[in-house]
Scaffold this motif. Sequence first.
Motif, mmCIF file in Angstrom:
data_model
loop_
_atom_site.group_PDB
_atom_site.id
_atom_site.type_symbol
_atom_site.label_atom_id
_atom_site.label_comp_id
_atom_site.label_asym_id
_atom_site.label_seq_id
_atom_site.Cartn_x
_atom_site.Cartn_y
_atom_site.Cartn_z
ATOM 1 N N LEU A 117 0.864 -1.178 0.000
ATOM 2 C CA LEU A 117 0.000 0.000 0.000
ATOM 3 C C LEU A 117 0.902 1.230 0.000
ATOM 4 C CD1 LEU A 117 -2.698 -0.861 2.712
ATOM 5 C CD2 LEU A 117 -2.795 -1.271 0.254
ATOM 6 N N GLU A 118 0.618 2.152 -0.896
ATOM 7 C CA GLU A 118 1.399 3.391 -1.016
ATOM 8 C C GLU A 118 0.470 4.581 -0.845
ATOM 9 O OE1 GLU A 118 3.066 6.136 -4.629
ATOM 10 O OE2 GLU A 118 2.892 3.992 -5.002
ATOM 11 N N LEU B 45 0.112 8.651 7.625
ATOM 12 C CA LEU B 45 0.425 9.991 8.110
ATOM 13 C C LEU B 45 0.969 10.908 7.032
ATOM 14 C CD1 LEU B 45 2.236 8.942 11.422
ATOM 15 C CD2 LEU B 45 -0.142 9.693 11.152
ATOM 16 N N THR B 46 1.729 10.351 6.102
ATOM 17 C CA THR B 46 2.437 11.163 5.122
ATOM 18 C C THR B 46 2.293 10.590 3.722
ATOM 19 O OG1 THR B 46 4.462 9.870 5.386
ATOM 20 C CG2 THR B 46 4.216 11.811 6.811
ATOM 21 N N THR B 47 2.711 11.406 2.751
ATOM 22 C CA THR B 47 2.854 10.914 1.379
ATOM 23 C C THR B 47 4.321 11.104 0.994
ATOM 24 O OG1 THR B 47 2.077 13.106 0.616
ATOM 25 C CG2 THR B 47 0.493 11.310 0.613
ATOM 26 N N PRO B 48 5.015 9.969 0.728
ATOM 27 C CA PRO B 48 4.499 8.600 0.808
ATOM 28 C C PRO B 48 4.556 8.033 2.223
ATOM 29 C CG PRO B 48 6.770 8.574 0.003
ATOM 30 C CD PRO B 48 6.392 10.020 0.186
ATOM 31 N N HIS B 49 3.709 7.054 2.471
ATOM 32 C CA HIS B 49 3.752 6.223 3.685
ATOM 33 C C HIS B 49 3.439 4.827 3.175
ATOM 34 C CE1 HIS B 49 2.372 5.710 8.195
ATOM 35 N NE2 HIS B 49 3.121 4.703 7.787
ATOM 36 N N GLY C 113 5.966 2.183 7.280
ATOM 37 C CA GLY C 113 6.872 3.313 7.441
ATOM 38 C C GLY C 113 7.290 3.989 6.156
ATOM 39 N N ALA C 114 8.501 4.511 6.200
ATOM 40 C CA ALA C 114 9.061 5.264 5.075
ATOM 41 C C ALA C 114 9.420 4.336 3.924
ATOM 42 C CB ALA C 114 10.318 6.006 5.539
ATOM 43 N N ILE C 115 9.469 4.896 2.726
ATOM 44 C CA ILE C 115 9.881 4.083 1.588
ATOM 45 C C ILE C 115 11.384 3.824 1.627
ATOM 46 C CG2 ILE C 115 10.096 6.100 0.062
ATOM 47 C CD1 ILE C 115 9.118 4.024 -2.174
ATOM 48 N N ASP C 116 12.145 4.814 2.127
ATOM 49 C CA ASP C 116 13.596 4.641 2.193
ATOM 50 C C ASP C 116 14.181 5.438 3.351
ATOM 51 O OD1 ASP C 116 13.880 7.338 1.331
ATOM 52 O OD2 ASP C 116 14.036 6.758 -0.772
ATOM 53 N N ASP C 117 15.503 5.474 3.419
ATOM 54 C CA ASP C 117 16.173 6.119 4.561
ATOM 55 C C ASP C 117 16.640 7.544 4.268
ATOM 56 O OD1 ASP C 117 18.259 5.562 2.814
ATOM 57 O OD2 ASP C 117 19.548 4.658 4.341
ATOM 58 N N GLN C 118 16.099 8.180 3.229
ATOM 59 C CA GLN C 118 16.508 9.536 2.869
ATOM 60 C C GLN C 118 15.313 10.482 2.896
ATOM 61 O OE1 GLN C 118 19.802 10.438 2.195
ATOM 62 N NE2 GLN C 118 20.217 8.351 2.880
ATOM 63 N N LYS D 38 9.937 5.491 10.712
ATOM 64 C CA LYS D 38 9.136 6.717 10.757
ATOM 65 C C LYS D 38 8.901 7.200 9.325
ATOM 66 C CE LYS D 38 8.998 11.370 12.636
ATOM 67 N NZ LYS D 38 9.707 12.418 13.385
ATOM 68 N N PRO D 39 7.627 7.314 8.898
ATOM 69 C CA PRO D 39 7.383 7.795 7.555
ATOM 70 C C PRO D 39 7.735 9.282 7.428
ATOM 71 C CG PRO D 39 5.324 7.638 8.727
ATOM 72 C CD PRO D 39 6.386 7.070 9.632
ATOM 73 N N TYR D 40 8.127 9.686 6.248
ATOM 74 C CA TYR D 40 8.413 11.106 6.013
ATOM 75 C C TYR D 40 7.612 11.592 4.820
ATOM 76 C CZ TYR D 40 11.483 9.606 2.158
ATOM 77 O OH TYR D 40 11.975 9.065 0.996
ATOM 78 N N GLY D 41 7.475 12.891 4.707
ATOM 79 C CA GLY D 41 6.752 13.497 3.580
ATOM 80 C C GLY D 41 5.772 14.531 4.060
#
Length: 197
Positions: free
Chosen positions: A52-53, A133-137, A151-156, A189-192
Motif C-alpha cells: 500500500l502506497e 500519516l504522510t505521502t508517501p507512507h 513506514g518510510a519508503i527509504d532512509d533519505q 518513521k514515515p516522512y513526507g
Amino acid sequence: MKSLIAIFGLMALATGAFAAAEIGKPAPDFTATDINGKTVHLADYKDKVVVLESYNQDCPYCHNHFATGAMQELQKDMTAKGVVWLMVNSVNPRNGSHRTPEQARAEWTEQKLNATAWLDDGSGAIGKAYGMLTTPHMFVIDKTGTLVYDGAIDDQADPSHDPRKARNYVREAVDKTLAGEKVAVSKTKPYGCAVKY
C-alpha cells in the motif's frame, strides 16, 4: 478547566481516529473503488504480497520519487514478481490536491505508473484504518494478510534525493517476505507531507 478537558477529549478522539494498523497483526480489510470504477477488496488478494502506497503527487517528497522514475521502476519490479501494488489517494475532495477519476487516469498515463490500481480514498477510510500519516507512507502485507512493514519508503527523508541510491525499506521487506524470511526492519518513521484528510 472545562476547556482543558475538552482539549484532551479531542486529542483522544483524534488519536483513536488515526489508530495505526499493527505489525504482526492482520492488516485492516477494506473495500474501495479504483479510478476506473472497479471495486477492490483487500481480501481478494489472499495468498499475494500487497504493498500500500499513500499517494499525493502534489507533495514534493512523493513527487520526487516519481519525477526520478524510481517509484515507477519499483512498482514494475514488484508487480513483475506477483506483488499487488495499491496506490491509496486519501486526499479530501474539498482539497485542491484531490484528483477526480478523470484527472487520476490522466496522471496515471502521464506518470507512466506501474501499480496494480489507484484507489480513491477521498473519505479517508483506508488511510485512517492504517494510520497513514504522510505521502508517501508505505505498508507491506504478507500472503497470510499480516502487516509486516509500516513506514518510510527509504532512509533519505529529503525531497530532492536520488531514491535509487537510498536504502529502500519496501524493496527489502517485499524481498524478505517473498523468500519466506522475517522482515529485518518492520517499522520506520514515515516522512513526507501530511495526508490531506
